[in-house]
Write an enzyme that holds these catalytic residues in place. Structure first.
Site, PDB file in Angstrom:
ATOM      1  NE  ARG A  44       0.710   1.538   4.323  1.00  0.00           N
ATOM      2  CZ  ARG A  44       2.095   2.022   4.377  1.00  0.00           C
ATOM      3  NH1 ARG A  44       2.620   2.079   3.320  1.00  0.00           N
ATOM      4  NH2 ARG A  44       2.556   1.774   5.587  1.00  0.00           N
ATOM      5  CD  GLU A  50       2.543   7.789   6.607  1.00  0.00           C
ATOM      6  OE1 GLU A  50       2.021   6.704   7.097  1.00  0.00           O
ATOM      7  OE2 GLU A  50       2.496   8.138   5.185  1.00  0.00           O
ATOM      8  CG  ASP A  53      -1.599   3.528  12.089  1.00  0.00           C
ATOM      9  OD1 ASP A  53      -0.601   3.762  12.736  1.00  0.00           O
ATOM     10  OD2 ASP A  53      -1.578   2.546  11.428  1.00  0.00           O
ATOM     11  CG  ASP A 198       0.778  -0.875   7.040  1.00  0.00           C
ATOM     12  OD1 ASP A 198       0.525   0.293   6.896  1.00  0.00           O
ATOM     13  OD2 ASP A 198       2.019  -1.037   7.634  1.00  0.00           O
TER      14      ASP A 198
HETATM   15  P1  NG1 Z   1       5.483   0.674   7.519  1.00  0.00           P
HETATM   16  O1  NG1 Z   1       5.807   1.566   6.388  1.00  0.00           O
HETATM   17  O2  NG1 Z   1       4.728  -0.550   6.944  1.00  0.00           O
HETATM   18  O3  NG1 Z   1       6.581   0.469   8.413  1.00  0.00           O
HETATM   19  C1  NG1 Z   1       4.204   1.572   9.719  1.00  0.00           C
HETATM   20  C2  NG1 Z   1       3.016   1.030  10.769  1.00  0.00           C
HETATM   21  C3  NG1 Z   1       1.842   1.501  10.440  1.00  0.00           C
HETATM   22  C4  NG1 Z   1       1.716   2.921  10.609  1.00  0.00           C
HETATM   23  C5  NG1 Z   1       2.824   3.753   9.601  1.00  0.00           C
HETATM   24  C6  NG1 Z   1       3.084   5.026   9.831  1.00  0.00           C
HETATM   25  C7  NG1 Z   1       3.288  -1.537  10.899  1.00  0.00           C
HETATM   26  C8  NG1 Z   1       2.960  -2.917  10.429  1.00  0.00           C
HETATM   27  N1  NG1 Z   1       3.271  -0.297  10.119  1.00  0.00           N
HETATM   28  O4  NG1 Z   1       4.162   1.440   8.425  1.00  0.00           O
HETATM   29  O5  NG1 Z   1       0.853   0.806  11.372  1.00  0.00           O
HETATM   30  O6  NG1 Z   1       1.859   3.479  12.045  1.00  0.00           O
HETATM   31  O7  NG1 Z   1       4.078   3.084   9.925  1.00  0.00           O
HETATM   32  O8  NG1 Z   1       1.760   5.782   9.546  1.00  0.00           O
HETATM   33  O9  NG1 Z   1       3.514  -1.416  12.332  1.00  0.00           O
HETATM   34 MG    MG Z   2       6.371  -2.696   7.737  1.00  0.00          MG
END
Ligand code: NG1
Ligand code: MG
Ligand code: ADP
Length: 472
Positions: A44, A50, A53, A198
């Protein structure tokens, strides 16, 4: 509940999909049997919202065309046999009833199969609730083309694919919200305390739409995007493996402490409340802009030390560690509460504004909408860079080149490296923009001559969420 609430199971797989064909051949070569079904889960890109969540605020992601594909067949024993088409991800097997996921030591990162096992465990832990205790093993081959550690959520696509494969094998109803919720909780076994964006978009994505995702409970509302606009993803090529450092959890912890401190300073019970969104809407019952003023009024210091906080809360150090910290932030001594809380609230106000703009789009005001959204993207990046401190020099360089070209962009995903997402007003602008990035960024940095630039910087359109294909 209508059919749209469940992951679609297609009776045939796409014979023209080269990756499915390649994965089927790999599966047969490695396991000497045919796969029974394939699972496809997209990565995604988050347009806006950002690092909000895990504070219970809504986000606006869309699924991309890059995905994790699994080929799966059940086994006669109780073992999970895992192989990956990319040889850098070594083979692994374990007994299905004895899954152990060890968080990585500081400085190292989890082996890939641990992400897969998170998804399996999430489902196995849930099955007794629906009366299923029989846990037979399976064979699985994995093929992924989401750039890893780039903020496009390769980790969650892998976790969600494992959860979906396990749920399908054990004949669980494939309710999208339930699978997203279980996958979000189970990815936390890896050590990072993400919020669920995600995993939610992995299941709830819809072709042609971004989604406004809300939490507790997870739900999605499609967002209309300006019709001529094109979103471009550009990978800075600085890798950020989120589970290898304490940066991500430090932000989660700072938001949690900010919540509790604000509750205490406004004479509310602070022990139970964990998330800024919960404090704002359930405890204080104020609008976001009023909440922003309360943060400015009460969280006055740039840095709060651990000792200072222990004194304010009148708790022991042991209690502080237990209530506030995570295993990998136990050594943290300083916390930036005001800055992190302000980012979360102001970013959520930008999400609200984004939704208003999107709701008001009609054919006469599309150009204005692109301009207004662009402004929000720029502000979001500035806030992530200065208040949340999760940018990276490579990301900032990409943002500056974009700005000079006349396109607004922001980092997407967790940051500290990874990708930017940019908004172009037309396909013509998009083509010129991508050429500009190639000339002024990619030609100037060292990147593997073998890497295909079209996989590193590309236009993207919103795709569907997770799907299952029965093998022919
Ligand atoms: P990514 O980019 O997948 O590391 C993480 C968190 C999201 C959200 C975003 C920032 C996980 C699996 N994913 O994403 O929940 O907090 O950072 O918006 O922890
Ligand atoms: Mg990740
Ligand atoms: P992101 O989710 O932003 O891509 P993370 O640091 O959260 O980054 O997760 C990256 C990790 O996910 C990789 O180090 C690897 O363990 C796992 N991963 C990603 N893609 C694959 C894949 N195709 N096969 C196996 N593991 C993968």
């Amino acid at each position: 509940m209508d059919d749209d609430s469940f992951v679609p199971v297609h009776r045939k797989c796409d014979a023209a999909d080269e990756r499915i064909v390649e994965l089927r051949d790999f599966f047969i070569k490695e396991f000497h049997k045919n796969p029974e079904f394939f699972v496809k889960v997209p990565g995604r890109v988050n347009i806006i919202g950002e690092h909000v969540d895990y504070s219970n605020y809504g986000v606006c992601p869309m699924a991309i065309s890059q995905n994790i594909l699994l080929a799966v067949a059940s086994s006669d024993d109780d073992i999970i046999y895992m192989k990956n088409i990319q040889s850098k991800y070594g083979k692994f097997k374990c007994i299905i009833n004895n899954i152990k996921i060890e968080p990585p030591a500081a400085g190292s990162y989890p082996l890939w199969h641990n992400y897969f096992l998170c998804g399996v465990k999430g489902i196995l832990d849930y099955l007794p609730k629906i009366g299923d205790h029989a846990h037979k093993g399976f064979f699985v081959a994995v093929s992924g083309n989401i750039p890893a550690a780039a903020g496009l959520s390769s980790s969650s696509a892998l976790v969600c694919s494992a959860a979906l494969a396990t749920a399908y094998l054990y004949k669980m109803p494939l309710n999208k919200e339930l699978l997203a919720t279980l996958s979000a909780s189970s990815e936390r076994f890896i050590g990072t305390q993400g919020g669920g964006m995600d995993q939610a978009i992995a299941f709830l994505a819809k072709k042609g739409y971004a989604q406004f995702i809300e939490f507790a409970p997870i739900r999605a509302t499609p967002i209309r995007l300006p019709s001529d606009a094109v979103f471009v993803i550009a990978n800075s090529l600085a890798e950020a493996n989120k589970a290898a450092t304490s940066d991500f959890n430090q932000r989660v912890v700072e938001c949690r402490i900010a919540t509790k401190l604000l509750a205490k300073l406004t004479d509310r019970p602070w022990q139970e409340v964990e998330k800024l969104g919960q404090l704002q809407s359930e405890v204080l019952d104020v609008e976001l802009d009023e909440f922003e003023q309360l943060i400015k009024k009460h969280l006055t210091k740039d840095i709060y030390t651990k000792q200072e906080l222990i004194d304010i809360f009148r708790i022991s150090e042991i209690e502080f560690d237990e209530k506030m910290l995570t295993p990998n932030t136990k050594n943290a001594k300083e916390f930036k509460l005001r800055q992190r809380a302000l980012h979360v609230v102001q970013e959520s106000l930008r999400v609200e504004r984004f939704r208003e703009i999107a709701d008001a789009i009609d054919e006469d005001n599309e150009d204005d909408a692109v301009e207004q959204i662009s402004e929000l993207l720029s502000k979001s990046h500035n806030s992530l860079k200065t208040l949340y401190e999760c940018s990276h020099p490579n990301l900032d360089q990409l943002i500056n080149i974009s700005k000079e070209f006349g396109v607004s962009a922001r980092l997407t995903g967790a940051g500290w490296g990874g990708c930017i997402v940019a908004l172009c007003d037309s396909i013509t602008t998009c083509d010129r923009y991508i050429s500009t990035l190639k000339e002024f960024y990619y030609d100037k940095i060292k990147h593997s001559k073998n890497s295909d630039l079209d996989e590193i910087v590309f236009a993207t359109e919103p795709q569907n969420g997770a799907e299952i294909f029965i093998a022919d």
